[in-house]
Motif scaffolding. Structure first.
Motif, mmCIF file in Angstrom:
data_model
loop_
_atom_site.group_PDB
_atom_site.id
_atom_site.type_symbol
_atom_site.label_atom_id
_atom_site.label_comp_id
_atom_site.label_asym_id
_atom_site.label_seq_id
_atom_site.Cartn_x
_atom_site.Cartn_y
_atom_site.Cartn_z
ATOM 1 N N TYR A 129 -52.888 45.589 26.795
ATOM 2 C CA TYR A 129 -54.372 45.500 27.096
ATOM 3 C C TYR A 129 -54.878 46.415 28.283
ATOM 4 O O TYR A 129 -54.231 46.661 28.982
ATOM 5 C CB TYR A 129 -54.605 44.033 27.716
ATOM 6 N N HIS A 171 -60.341 38.734 23.186
ATOM 7 C CA HIS A 171 -58.730 38.645 23.201
ATOM 8 C C HIS A 171 -58.536 38.357 24.795
ATOM 9 O O HIS A 171 -59.241 38.775 25.620
ATOM 10 C CB HIS A 171 -58.005 39.715 22.610
ATOM 11 N N TYR A 220 -61.932 33.618 26.171
ATOM 12 C CA TYR A 220 -60.721 34.336 25.709
ATOM 13 C C TYR A 220 -60.126 33.600 24.811
ATOM 14 O O TYR A 220 -60.017 32.238 24.612
ATOM 15 C CB TYR A 220 -59.809 34.643 27.036
#
Length: 89
Positions: free
Chosen positions: A2, A21, A38
């Motif tokens: 990420y 996400h 999220y």
């Protein structure tokens, strides 16, 4: 893997609800359920999207909270101020 992306801040500065996400770095900046939402799975995303479509006042509240936080802390001006203050000290 990420990473923080410009769209993370574009979205929050737009005043809309940002559902993305579950990025640990982003979660450190925007509180889940208060300034952003999220998800880890498609099922979790669908459940949250359905909830917010059925609860427009909550959707608007989170969007406003995110906007206020982003405008206060994450503009180029505010970030550069932190850098220049650090350099001066």
């Amino acid at each position: 893997m990420y990473t923080l992306k410009l769209r993370d801040f574009d979205a929050t500065m737009s005043g809309g609800l940002y559902i993305t996400h579950r990025n640990p770095d982003l979660a450190n900046l925007f509180k889940e359920g208060y300034e952003a939402e999220y998800y880890l799975t498609v099922e979790e995303a669908a459940k949250k999207i359905k909830y917010y479509l059925e609860n427009p006042a909550k959707t608007e509240e989170i969007g406003i909270n995110a906007y206020n936080k982003a405008r206060e802390k994450y503009t180029w001006e505010s970030r550069l101020k932190v850098v220049f203050d650090f350099i001066r000290s």
